[in-house]
Structure formats: structure tokens, C-alpha cells
Design an enzyme around this catalytic site. Structure first.
Site, PDB file in Angstrom:
ATOM      1  CD  GLU A   1      53.752  76.116  45.719  1.00 39.03           C
ATOM      2  OE1 GLU A   1      54.452  75.434  44.943  1.00 39.03           O
ATOM      3  OE2 GLU A   1      54.001  77.323  45.970  1.00 39.03           O
TER       4      GLU A   1
ATOM      5  CG  HIS B   1      54.678  75.330  40.628  1.00 37.57           C
ATOM      6  ND1 HIS B   1      55.328  75.885  39.553  1.00 37.57           N
ATOM      7  CD2 HIS B   1      54.527  76.334  41.539  1.00 37.57           C
ATOM      8  CE1 HIS B   1      55.572  77.175  39.811  1.00 37.57           C
ATOM      9  NE2 HIS B   1      55.087  77.469  40.995  1.00 37.57           N
TER      10      HIS B   1
HETATM   11 ZN    ZN Z   1      55.382  79.350  41.904  1.00 43.90          ZN
END
Ligand code: ZN
Length: 504
Positions: free
Chosen positions: A266, A269
Site C-alpha cells: 500500500e 501505491h
Molecule cells: Zn495494489
């Protein structure tokens, strides 16, 4: 800035504010919202989303796009903000106005029913309960493909929603190379590459996992002044502004991997979203350019860095200090092997780095066949099980561990799965170039220096937001298009050494 471009920008600012407010309510729904608020919250989100959609499909916006487009053409400018805004805005506008409000509403209703049918079917382990609902969702997606339009293949239209400008045949080319080479690799590794994975299933107190994860991602470059991490059942990253990019994770006190590698994932991202040029704030350009590019950023940190020997050599002493007894009898090398154990399994989200893409590829092949008309929903379960046998050598005995395991199809998200593997392939394509530019990423990582890689990604990918398409990024960075070769090379080299197997 030209007046018409300024007018278009200010319309987009309002749309962005409404959508970001809805996203904040959705984040709260997954993290802190009391259970009793579910109904009220559903109304609030639906109202804001409908308002955002109304503005995004309004005649006013269409006219503003026309005016800004003409002004931009007259200016002769070809590369700047206005060109990108008009191009991306026009694309989004055309897509969303092709679906009538009645069609959108009918799809939403069918998907809501399919989603609850899927939950029940999975609980009861009975595909036949889900099949009629899936049939309806597939029919609506066929219609959607016709409404959105395509040149060669109806599946292109669905794919384009998540991976703009990438076609079924682009994916076919990359995936068939992947399939031909990966299946023998998985076979060669079978039974040899277990690597005492039980090391990761010892006692790892949640509070310590949390602290270790947060300290690590802060040291890599996730900006906690412009984000935060919370707990949720399914980890995700969400953005309300370039200065507010949040991630979530889940922690299992008896399993090291979900929180640690999930947090790195994450964070990948989030670094992307935090790294977008602030000048693009509150416009449609302030977003990831495709799901594949997004996933390339998360997979790069989770796997290419997080599961590398260089990183584990650097970070293992910190883990040993943090977790005391649980790792006192383990060496960095053993930990590295455990974090890279390979074992064909039934469930995609639990799959290791090597077998993962085979799970995705079979979903792509099934989806493509469904939309070609070569496969029916009634035959989907058998087709699923057959592909599992062919690619991974394991066959589910329960539908819940097979065709019913993922939520995507119940939500009508056809064309979504391939982006997971596209992300893996692109991650290796980008990594190879960065590795060359930086004179060896391992050397930096083994000394805990992450800034050079973060800056490289920011410079070549993050800052552009949607001003460059995925294909432009690929071409500008690698000189070519989507390719499976760098990823296959990486897998061969890493796992041949790790498990002393010949993979050539
Ligand atoms: Zn992902």
C-alpha cells in the site's frame, strides 16, 4: 492560463471536491464508522457520487471541454497542462456519457444483488446459487462493451476502463510468453521451494508489527504529514488530495506477512499518489494513470525490494530486535527463504510471487472466453478447475476455494484482473531501467538508502499523474511496450539461486 482553460479547471475543481468528500466517507466506512451508521452512510455516499456523476456528464462540462480544446488548438501548444487536461477530460467525458443514467442504475442494481448472492453462495459453497446473478451481470457487461465501443474485441472496451489503450491482443502477447515459460518454472520449483515458511507463522505481537511497519515506510519516504495508516478488513490506499493519501492494513499476531508486505504494498501505491505534481491538484490529472501502473508501484516495493536478499539483509537485524524470541534462532538467509517460499495453492490473494500471475492469467482467459461467447456462465466452474489443474497442478474441492473466491465478478469488474499481472510485469520493466540508472539498486537498499529509488520513480513516473498514459510512460522509460521478459528473467535468476534449481 487561457480563460476557457481556467473555466474548465474550475469546473473540475468542484467535481474533484465532491468526489474526494465521497471518498473520505468511504474511507471512514471501512475504518471507524459505527455499525449502526451503515444505512445513513450509504445514502450520503450515493448522493455525493450521483452529484459528482451529474456534473461530470453535464452539457456545461461538455461545452467547457470544447471551448478549452479549441483555445488550446489555436495556441499551438502540444505538450502542456491544457493539452493533457483536454485529452484526459474528453476521454472521461465521452466514456461516462455513453452510459445512460438508466443503464448505470440497472447495472448497479444487478451488481448489488449479485454481490449478496455471491456472499451467500460462497458461504454455502454452492456456485449454482451465484450463476444466475452472474449471468445477468455478464449480459449487462456485454451491453456495456457495445455502448462504450471497441475496434477488435468486446473485451477491449471493458479492459479500457482500467487500463486505457491496452487491448486484448497486447495482453495476449505478453501473457502467452508468460504462460509458456512460467508453467515449467513452477513445475521445476514444486516441492523444492518450501523454505520453512512456518518461520513467518510464529508470535508477532500486533503493536510491534504496527510500529515496525510505520517506522519502515516513514524511513522509505511515505509522508505521514500528508497521510496516515489505519486498520481495515481489506487493505487499501485512498486519496482525498495530493496532501492526504491514506493507507490501511490488517494485522495477524500469528502471521508476519499480511501486515508487513501488505504495508509495503500500500505504501507503493501511496508514494505514487503523494508524488504527483501539486500543480495538478483538484483536476482529473491528479490520479494514477492506469491500474497497471499503480500496481507496478506497489509490487515493486512489496516484492522486488521487500522480498529481496539485499533488503532482508539490511532489515532483518531490526526485526530480530523488535520480535525477540520469535526470531532469535533464525538467520537472515532462512528468513529470506521463508519470505520467498513457492507453493502452488488455490487462493490468489495468498499466492507467492512466482505462482501469482498464473492465477491472474487464468481469470483473464476465462473472461475473454466469456465475452467471445466461447464459454458460458454455466460451464465456468468446470473451466476454472481445469485451468487450475493445467497451470498450477492443484484443483479446488470446494467452489468457495475456486470459482467463488474473488468478489470482482459479482461487482461487474470484468477487465480488472489482468491489471494485477500487468503491474507485476511493468514493475520489473521499470526496475531494470532504474537499476541501470542508479548503478545497482541492491547496493543502496542493502545500506538502507531508499531515497535514490523513490526519487527515480518520482521523476520518471509519479509526478506526471495522468498527463502521460501508461503506454507513454512505458515507451519513454523502456523504449518499448508491455513485456514479460524482464519479469521472467528476474524470477529465473532469483529462484534458481535461492533454491539451487536450473530454471533455464
Ligand atoms: Zn495494489
Amino acid at each position: 492560463m487561457d480563460n476557457s482553460v481556467a473555466a474548465l479547471t474550475s469546473l473540475y475543481n468542484r467535481i474533484a471536491d465532491i468526489n474526494n468528500a465521497a471518498a473520505l466517507l468511504e474511507w471512514d466506512q471501512e475504518t471507524y464508522m459505527p455499525r449502526g451508521a451503515a444505512n445513513a452512510r450509504a445514502h450520503q455516499i450515493a448522493t455525493l457520487r450521483a452529484l459528482g456523476h451529474e456534473l461530470a456528464t453535464s452539457d456545461e462540462l461538455g461545452q467547457a471541454l470544447d471551448a478549452a480544446g479549441e483555445a488550446n488548438e489555436a495556441s499551438g501548444e502540444e505538450d502542456g497542462y491544457a493539452t493533457a487536461l483536454v485529452r484526459v477530460g474528453r476521454r472521461d467525458y465521452d466514456k461516462s456519457t455513453r452510459l445512460s443514467p438508466a443503464f448505470v442504475e440497472e447495472s448497479a442494481r444487478a451488481e448489488a444483488h449479485a454481490k449478496s448472492a455471491w456472499r451467500e453462495a460462497r458461504e454455502e459453497d454452492d456456485y449454482s446459487r451465484f450463476a444466475p446473478h452472474l449471468e445477468a451481470v455478464v449480459a449487462l457487461n456485454r451491453e456495456k462493451a457495445e455502448l462504450l465501443g471497441y475496434e477488435d474485441h468486446p473485451y477491449d472496451a471493458l479492459l479500457d476502463q482500467f487500463e486505457p489503450d491496452t487491448t486484448t491482443s497486447d495482453i495476449d502477447a505478453a501473457f502467452s510468453e508468460l504462460r509458456d515459460q512460467l508453467v515449467p518454472i513452477v513445475t521445476a520449483l514444486r516441492g523444492r521451494a518450501d523454505g520453512r515458511a512456518d518461520i513467518l507463522r510464529r508470535s508477532f505481537p500486533s503493536a510491534i508489527q504496527w510500529k515496525v511497519g510505520e517506522e519502515l515506510i516513514a524511513s522509505i519516504g511515505y509522508d505521514f504529514d500528508r497521510g496516515r495508516q489505519d486498520k481495515s478488513a481489506h487493505p487499501f490506499c485512498t486519496t482525498f488530495s495530493i496532501s492526504d493519501v491514506r493507507i490501511t492494513t490488517r494485522v495477524d499476531p500469528n502471521f508476519f506477512s499480511p501486515a508487513f508486505f501488505g504495508t509495503l504494498h500500500e505504501m507503493g501505491h501511496a508514494l505514487y499518489e503523494q508524488g504527483i505534481d501539486p500543480a495538478l491538484e483538484r483536476t482529473p490529472l491528479a490520479d494514477g494513470t492506469s491500474l497497471g501502473i499503480h500496481e507496478s508501484q506497489s509490487r515493486l516495493w512489496e516484492n522486488l525490494v521487500g522480498r529481496s536478499a539485499a533488503f532482508i539483509d539490511f532489515f532483518f537485524p531490526t526485526l530480530q530486535r523488535a520480535f525477540g524470541d520469535s526470531l532469535s534462532d533464525v538467520s537472515a538467509r532462512q528468513f529470506y527463504r521463508a519470505a520467498n517460499a513457492v507453493k502452488p495453492s488455490l487462493i490468489r490473494v495468498e499466492a507467492d510471487e512466482v505462482t501469482y500471475n498464473l492465477h491472474v492469467m487464468m481469470r483473464f482467459e476465462l473472461e475473454r472466453s466469456l465475452f467471445e461467447g466461447a464459454l458460458t456462465v454455466a460451464d465456468l466452474r468446470d473451466a476454472w478447475n481445469e485451468k487450475m489443474r493445467d497451470y498450477l497442478g492443484v484443483v479446488p474441492t470446494r467452489d468457495a476455494d475456486g470459482v467463488l473466491q474473488d468478489i470482482h465478478w459479482s461487482m461487474g469488474a470484468f477487465g480488472y484482473f489482468p491489471t494485477y499481472s500487468i503491474g507485476n510485469l511493468m514493475a520489473s520493466q521499470f526496475y531494470d531501467v532504474a537499476d541501470r540508472d542508479l548503478g545497482g539498486i541492491d547496493k543502496h537498499v542493502s545500506e538502507g538508502r531508499f531515497a535514490p529509488l523513490v526519487e527515480w520513480l518520482g521523476e520518471h513516473i509519479h509526478r506526471y499523474g495522468r498527463t502521460k498514459s501508461a503506454n507513454e510512460l512505458l515507451r519513454d522509460i523502456t523504449g518499448g511496450g508491455l513485456s514479460a521478459s524482464p519479469w521472467l528473467r528476474y524470477i529465473r535468476k532469483k529462484y534458481a539461486a535461492l533454491y539451487d534449481v536450473d530454471l533455464d
